[in-house]
Design a protein around this motif. Structure first.
Motif, PDB file in Angstrom:
ATOM      1  N   VAL A   1      17.777  34.289  13.225  1.00  0.00           N
ATOM      2  CA  VAL A   1      16.890  35.403  12.902  1.00  0.00           C
ATOM      3  C   VAL A   1      17.600  36.200  11.814  1.00  0.00           C
ATOM      4  O   VAL A   1      18.403  37.083  12.096  1.00  0.00           O
ATOM      5  CB  VAL A   1      16.615  36.297  14.122  1.00  0.00           C
ATOM      6  CG1 VAL A   1      15.418  37.209  13.856  1.00  0.00           C
ATOM      7  CG2 VAL A   1      16.384  35.479  15.372  1.00  0.00           C
ATOM      8  N   HIS A   2      17.338  35.850  10.569  1.00  0.00           N
ATOM      9  CA  HIS A   2      18.123  36.438   9.483  1.00  0.00           C
ATOM     10  C   HIS A   2      17.407  37.580   8.776  1.00  0.00           C
ATOM     11  O   HIS A   2      16.356  37.397   8.174  1.00  0.00           O
ATOM     12  CB  HIS A   2      18.506  35.378   8.442  1.00  0.00           C
ATOM     13  CG  HIS A   2      19.382  35.935   7.359  1.00  0.00           C
ATOM     14  ND1 HIS A   2      20.612  36.489   7.624  1.00  0.00           N
ATOM     15  CD2 HIS A   2      19.194  36.068   6.030  1.00  0.00           C
ATOM     16  CE1 HIS A   2      21.157  36.916   6.499  1.00  0.00           C
ATOM     17  NE2 HIS A   2      20.306  36.692   5.516  1.00  0.00           N
TER      18      HIS A   2
ATOM     19  N   ALA B   1      15.307  45.087   4.248  1.00  0.00           N
ATOM     20  CA  ALA B   1      16.725  44.924   3.942  1.00  0.00           C
ATOM     21  C   ALA B   1      16.925  43.943   2.791  1.00  0.00           C
ATOM     22  O   ALA B   1      17.702  44.193   1.864  1.00  0.00           O
ATOM     23  CB  ALA B   1      17.481  44.453   5.176  1.00  0.00           C
ATOM     24  N   LEU B   2      16.223  42.811   2.850  1.00  0.00           N
ATOM     25  CA  LEU B   2      16.373  41.802   1.801  1.00  0.00           C
ATOM     26  C   LEU B   2      15.916  42.331   0.448  1.00  0.00           C
ATOM     27  O   LEU B   2      16.569  42.117  -0.581  1.00  0.00           O
ATOM     28  CB  LEU B   2      15.585  40.549   2.171  1.00  0.00           C
ATOM     29  CG  LEU B   2      16.132  39.758   3.362  1.00  0.00           C
ATOM     30  CD1 LEU B   2      15.113  38.741   3.834  1.00  0.00           C
ATOM     31  CD2 LEU B   2      17.443  39.076   3.000  1.00  0.00           C
ATOM     32  N   PHE B   3      14.791  43.037   0.434  1.00  0.00           N
ATOM     33  CA  PHE B   3      14.301  43.628  -0.803  1.00  0.00           C
ATOM     34  C   PHE B   3      15.301  44.640  -1.346  1.00  0.00           C
ATOM     35  O   PHE B   3      15.630  44.638  -2.542  1.00  0.00           O
ATOM     36  CB  PHE B   3      12.951  44.301  -0.541  1.00  0.00           C
ATOM     37  CG  PHE B   3      12.450  45.125  -1.698  1.00  0.00           C
ATOM     38  CD1 PHE B   3      11.780  44.532  -2.750  1.00  0.00           C
ATOM     39  CD2 PHE B   3      12.661  46.501  -1.734  1.00  0.00           C
ATOM     40  CE1 PHE B   3      11.318  45.291  -3.819  1.00  0.00           C
ATOM     41  CE2 PHE B   3      12.218  47.262  -2.796  1.00  0.00           C
ATOM     42  CZ  PHE B   3      11.534  46.659  -3.841  1.00  0.00           C
ATOM     43  N   THR B   4      15.803  45.514  -0.480  1.00  0.00           N
ATOM     44  CA  THR B   4      16.734  46.557  -0.908  1.00  0.00           C
ATOM     45  C   THR B   4      18.021  45.961  -1.446  1.00  0.00           C
ATOM     46  O   THR B   4      18.523  46.369  -2.509  1.00  0.00           O
ATOM     47  CB  THR B   4      17.049  47.500   0.268  1.00  0.00           C
ATOM     48  OG1 THR B   4      15.831  48.060   0.760  1.00  0.00           O
ATOM     49  CG2 THR B   4      17.967  48.640  -0.165  1.00  0.00           C
TER      50      THR B   4
ATOM     51  N   PHE C   1      20.894  39.342  12.517  1.00  0.00           N
ATOM     52  CA  PHE C   1      21.761  40.122  11.638  1.00  0.00           C
ATOM     53  C   PHE C   1      21.057  40.371  10.316  1.00  0.00           C
ATOM     54  O   PHE C   1      20.380  39.489   9.782  1.00  0.00           O
ATOM     55  CB  PHE C   1      23.076  39.381  11.356  1.00  0.00           C
ATOM     56  CG  PHE C   1      24.160  39.675  12.358  1.00  0.00           C
ATOM     57  CD1 PHE C   1      24.655  40.963  12.523  1.00  0.00           C
ATOM     58  CD2 PHE C   1      24.695  38.659  13.140  1.00  0.00           C
ATOM     59  CE1 PHE C   1      25.655  41.234  13.445  1.00  0.00           C
ATOM     60  CE2 PHE C   1      25.698  38.915  14.059  1.00  0.00           C
ATOM     61  CZ  PHE C   1      26.176  40.211  14.209  1.00  0.00           C
ATOM     62  N   SER C   2      21.238  41.577   9.786  1.00  0.00           N
ATOM     63  CA  SER C   2      20.691  41.906   8.467  1.00  0.00           C
ATOM     64  C   SER C   2      21.800  41.974   7.431  1.00  0.00           C
ATOM     65  O   SER C   2      21.644  42.600   6.387  1.00  0.00           O
ATOM     66  CB  SER C   2      19.948  43.249   8.530  1.00  0.00           C
ATOM     67  OG  SER C   2      18.866  43.160   9.423  1.00  0.00           O
ATOM     68  N   LEU C   3      22.909  41.331   7.732  1.00  0.00           N
ATOM     69  CA  LEU C   3      24.071  41.360   6.856  1.00  0.00           C
ATOM     70  C   LEU C   3      24.253  39.989   6.212  1.00  0.00           C
ATOM     71  O   LEU C   3      23.305  39.272   5.983  1.00  0.00           O
ATOM     72  CB  LEU C   3      25.303  41.800   7.661  1.00  0.00           C
ATOM     73  CG  LEU C   3      25.158  43.185   8.310  1.00  0.00           C
ATOM     74  CD1 LEU C   3      26.268  43.417   9.319  1.00  0.00           C
ATOM     75  CD2 LEU C   3      25.154  44.293   7.261  1.00  0.00           C
ATOM     76  N   GLU C   4      25.483  39.619   5.944  1.00  0.00           N
ATOM     77  CA  GLU C   4      25.770  38.399   5.196  1.00  0.00           C
ATOM     78  C   GLU C   4      25.336  37.144   5.952  1.00  0.00           C
ATOM     79  O   GLU C   4      25.455  37.068   7.176  1.00  0.00           O
ATOM     80  CB  GLU C   4      27.277  38.309   4.907  1.00  0.00           C
ATOM     81  CG  GLU C   4      27.865  39.531   4.201  1.00  0.00           C
ATOM     82  CD  GLU C   4      28.210  40.659   5.165  1.00  0.00           C
ATOM     83  OE1 GLU C   4      28.017  40.469   6.394  1.00  0.00           O
ATOM     84  OE2 GLU C   4      28.632  41.717   4.692  1.00  0.00           O
ATOM     85  N   PRO C   5      24.846  36.127   5.207  1.00  0.00           N
ATOM     86  CA  PRO C   5      24.484  34.859   5.842  1.00  0.00           C
ATOM     87  C   PRO C   5      25.659  34.214   6.566  1.00  0.00           C
ATOM     88  O   PRO C   5      25.460  33.444   7.521  1.00  0.00           O
ATOM     89  CB  PRO C   5      24.026  33.990   4.670  1.00  0.00           C
ATOM     90  CG  PRO C   5      23.603  34.956   3.620  1.00  0.00           C
ATOM     91  CD  PRO C   5      24.501  36.142   3.770  1.00  0.00           C
TER      92      PRO C   5
ATOM     93  N   CYS D   1      12.776  38.647  10.143  1.00  0.00           N
ATOM     94  CA  CYS D   1      11.975  39.722  10.731  1.00  0.00           C
ATOM     95  C   CYS D   1      11.039  40.298   9.677  1.00  0.00           C
ATOM     96  O   CYS D   1      11.441  40.524   8.529  1.00  0.00           O
ATOM     97  CB  CYS D   1      12.899  40.809  11.273  1.00  0.00           C
ATOM     98  SG  CYS D   1      12.035  42.203  12.032  1.00  0.00           S
ATOM     99  N   ILE D   2       9.804  40.526  10.063  1.00  0.00           N
ATOM    100  CA  ILE D   2       8.798  41.073   9.172  1.00  0.00           C
ATOM    101  C   ILE D   2       8.366  42.449   9.676  1.00  0.00           C
ATOM    102  O   ILE D   2       8.010  42.610  10.846  1.00  0.00           O
ATOM    103  CB  ILE D   2       7.564  40.145   9.094  1.00  0.00           C
ATOM    104  CG1 ILE D   2       7.949  38.822   8.443  1.00  0.00           C
ATOM    105  CG2 ILE D   2       6.440  40.806   8.328  1.00  0.00           C
ATOM    106  CD1 ILE D   2       8.417  38.943   7.017  1.00  0.00           C
TER     107      ILE D   2
END
Length: 268
Positions: free
Chosen positions: A231-232, A237-240, A212-216, A17-18
């Motif tokens: 949709v990961h 979230a990834l930057f943080t 999900f914005s959590l663990e792969p 997601c962007i």
């Protein structure tokens, strides 16, 4: 090969997601090897100009832009496609009528109004020449239903039976709240609901993914259950997560105090 063709071939596809509109993001995302980007206009303050610019940039880089519109509105779906979206997600779908409207907007453009309703309902046959035209005109468009509530789960068989739907996105946050289990993603009842959606969607020959914005590991778990759209997470979230990790390592190495753990969920 386009994203829709990959889905129809039964392949797994990968995206994120962007939410950011910085000009360097599209080229950076290209280097990750994703197939698509999920651009959310339901929860993110993106205007039409910004959305169109993002869609055109990602398409130029051979990354499929999938846009979630703010509400189940066929006119907003058409606007997203006019701006360059190849996939459209309508949130919180709970009725066959809403799904039909999404199909009409994504698969029957530029038809609208009463005549489109008659074609969709089958009360009036669509002329062969018109059918050939709209099929070609919308050949790459992907129609995606967001299933994220108990009422949608209860009507799932009917919703998935609407011809023209290509895929389902499961909204875990909204679904967990609707189930009365806010953010309890490991709860047996939540997992049962997600499993049901995945199995029923795949049994219809459609594609399905979960964001999900959590663990792969959560994505891997649901792929093994049958999901084929990943949709990961999302850019913020990834930057943080990565910056907290790196800064923590640096502070620990030089003897400075690390920041306390923040377990606040990041939701899009």
């Amino acid at each position: 090969m386009g994203l829709l063709q990959k889905l129809q071939n039964g392949e797994n596809v990968y995206g994120t997601c962007i939410t950011s509109t910085g000009p360097m993001w599209p080229a950076a995302i290209k280097r990750t090897g994703v197939d698509f980007v999920f651009i959310d206009t339901e929860h993110i303050p993106l205007g039409r100009n910004e959305l169109a610019a993002l869609c055109q940039q990602f398409r130029a880089l051979a990354i499929t832009p999938i846009v979630r519109i703010p509400c189940p509105d066929p006119f907003l779906a058409c606007q997203a496609i006019d701006g360059g979206a190849l996939g459209v997600v309508a949130p919180y779908l709970e009725s066959v009528e809403q799904v039909l409207e999404l199909v009409g907007a994504t698969k029957f453009r530029p038809l609208k109004g009463e005549l489109l309703t008659e074609y969709l309902n089958g009360t009036e046959p669509i002329p062969d020449e018109v059918k050939k035209y709209v099929d070609h005109y919308n050949a790459e468009n992907i129609c995606i239903a967001n299933i994220e509530s108990v009422p949608a789960l209860e009507k799932l068989d009917d919703l998935l039976s609407v011809k023209g739907v290509d895929a389902v996105f499961i909204g875990p946050h909204d679904l967990s709240v609707s189930l009365g289990l806010p953010e309890q993603y490991d709860h047996p009842e939540f997992e049962k609901a997600v499993t049901t959606i995945i199995h029923k969607t795949r049994a219809k020959g459609l594609s399905v993914g979960i964001h999900f914005s959590l663990e792969p590991e959560r994505q891997i778990r649901w792929i093994k259950e049958g999901a084929n759209i990943v949709v990961h997470s999302f850019d913020v979230a990834l930057f943080t997560q990565r910056l907290r990790h790196d800064i923590g390592l640096i502070k620990e190495a030089v003897g400075d105090q690390k920041a306390p753990e923040d377990h606040t969920a990041m939701v899009v």
